[in-house]
Design a protein around this motif. Structure first.
Motif, PDB file in Angstrom:
ATOM      1  N   ALA A 194       7.810   5.590   1.821  1.00  0.00           N
ATOM      2  CA  ALA A 194       8.396   4.361   2.531  1.00  0.00           C
ATOM      3  C   ALA A 194       7.410   3.787   3.561  1.00  0.00           C
ATOM      4  N   PRO A 195       7.544   2.479   3.604  1.00  0.00           N
ATOM      5  CA  PRO A 195       6.511   1.965   4.600  1.00  0.00           C
ATOM      6  C   PRO A 195       7.187   2.173   6.194  1.00  0.00           C
ATOM      7  N   PRO A 196       6.336   1.940   7.180  1.00  0.00           N
ATOM      8  CA  PRO A 196       6.871   1.986   8.474  1.00  0.00           C
ATOM      9  C   PRO A 196       7.504   0.607   8.490  1.00  0.00           C
ATOM     10  N   THR A 197       8.254   0.521   9.667  1.00  0.00           N
ATOM     11  CA  THR A 197       8.910  -0.734   9.937  1.00  0.00           C
ATOM     12  C   THR A 197       8.150  -2.245  10.498  1.00  0.00           C
ATOM     13  N   LEU A 220      -4.218   4.369   0.152  1.00  0.00           N
ATOM     14  CA  LEU A 220      -3.578   3.497   1.111  1.00  0.00           C
ATOM     15  C   LEU A 220      -4.636   2.297   1.523  1.00  0.00           C
ATOM     16  N   VAL A 221      -5.657   2.683   1.540  1.00  0.00           N
ATOM     17  CA  VAL A 221      -6.808   1.757   2.052  1.00  0.00           C
ATOM     18  C   VAL A 221      -7.116   0.602   0.648  1.00  0.00           C
ATOM     19  N   ASP A 222      -7.302   1.354  -0.349  1.00  0.00           N
ATOM     20  CA  ASP A 222      -7.557   0.346  -1.474  1.00  0.00           C
ATOM     21  C   ASP A 222      -6.593  -0.241  -1.746  1.00  0.00           C
ATOM     22  N   ALA A 276       0.742  -1.289   0.021  1.00  0.00           N
ATOM     23  CA  ALA A 276       0.000   0.019  -0.154  1.00  0.00           C
ATOM     24  C   ALA A 276       0.919   1.294   0.090  1.00  0.00           C
ATOM     25  N   TYR A 277       1.974   1.251   0.969  1.00  0.00           N
ATOM     26  CA  TYR A 277       2.899   2.320   0.620  1.00  0.00           C
ATOM     27  C   TYR A 277       3.534   2.681  -0.286  1.00  0.00           C
TER      28      TYR A 277
END
Length: 225
Positions: free
Chosen positions: A36-39, A70-72, A29-30
Motif C-alpha cells: 500500500a502506498p503512503p498518503t 521500488l526505484v525501478d 511503484a508501491y
C-alpha cells in the motif's frame, strides 16, 4: 564595482508543479511490489529528496525489502508518463516562472543555476520543453550528488561559476532547500506556492508570487551577507 551573482533554483515545487506525476509514479511503484502506498500528503512532503532517500523516509521497512524494485518501478512509471504526455504536461510552470528566469538571465552580471532532486535526464527534458535550458549556466542533479540538504549541489554551482557564497541565493520551496543553503553558506528565498508550508521554511526571504523575486534578490544583495 559590479560582481557576478548567482541565483540557484530548485525545480519541483519551485519552477514547476510536478506533484501529480510524482505521486502517481510513487503509487505505481508501491503497487508494483504489492504494498500500500503512503498518503498523498506524505509523498508530497518528501519531494525534493533524492529518490532513494525519499523511499527510505516514507517507508523504511518496505524500502529495505524492495529497494531496487521500488526505484525501478518509480522511474518506469514516471518516464512512461513523460513519454506519453510530454514533460511540460506533467510538470507545468508556475505562473511567472518563465518570465522571472528570462528577466534574470538578461542581466549580464547574474548567472542562473539549478539544484534539484531530479536526475539529469528528467531535468533536461523539463527545461527543454519549457524553453528554459539555455538560460542556466550550471545544472546540479541527484545522480551527481548526495541528497539535499547536503550542500554538495550548491558548492558545485559556486565552483562551476566562480561566484562567492555571499553573492549567491538559493530559491526553493522546501525546508531541505533552505537547509542546503545554510549548509553552503548561501542566503535563500523561499516560495510560498510549493510543497512545504511557507511558515516552516526559515528562509532569508519568502515571496508569494514570482513577480516579487527580483525585488527580494535586490534587497538581499544590498544587505550584508
Amino acid at each position: 564595482m559590479s560582481r557576478l551573482r548567482l541565483v540557484v533554483f530548485d525545480v519541483d515545487g519551485t519552477l514547476v508543479d510536478s506533484a501529480g506525476g510524482i505521486v502517481a509514479a510513487m503509487e505505481a511503484a508501491y503497487a508494483g511490489v504489492g504494498e500500500a502506498p503512503p498518503t498523498e500528503a506524505a509523498i508530497r512532503s518528501i519531494i525534493g529528496f533524492s529518490l532513494d532517500v525519499a523511499f527510505a523516509r516514507l517507508s523504511p521497512a518496505i524500502y529495505a525489502r524492495h529497494r531496487d524494485a521500488l526505484v525501478d518501478g518509480y522511474r518506469a512509471a514516471y518516464l512512461g508518463a513523460r513519454e506519453r504526455d510530454g514533460a511540460a504536461v506533467g510538470s507545468p510552470l508556475y505562473p511567472g516562472a518563465a518570465e522571472a528566469v528570462v528577466r534574470l538571465a538578461a542581466d549580464p552580471w547574474t548567472l542562473l543555476g539549478i539544484a534539484t532532486g531530479k536526475a539529469r535526464r528528467g531535468l533536461d527534458a523539463v527545461l527543454k520543453e519549457h524553453g528554459l535550458l539555455p538560460h542556466f549556466t550550471t545544472l546540479q542533479t541527484a545522480d551527481l550528488h548526495p541528497s539535499k540538504p547536503d550542500p554538495s549541489m550548491l558548492l558545485a554551482c559556486l565552483a562551476e561559476t566562480g561566484v562567492a557564497a555571499e553573492d549567491a541565493v538559493m530559491v526553493g520551496d522546501t525546508t531541505i532547500d533552505m537547509d542546503m543553503a545554510r549548509n553552503a553558506g548561501v542566503r535563500s528565498v523561499g516560495v510560498a506556492w510549493g510543497y512545504h508550508p511557507a511558515d516552516s521554511l526559515r528562509a532569508t526571504r519568502v515571496i508569494d508570487r514570482f513577480d516579487e523575486l527580483h525585488a527580494a534578490l535586490d534587497d538581499l544583495w544590498r544587505a550584508p551577507a
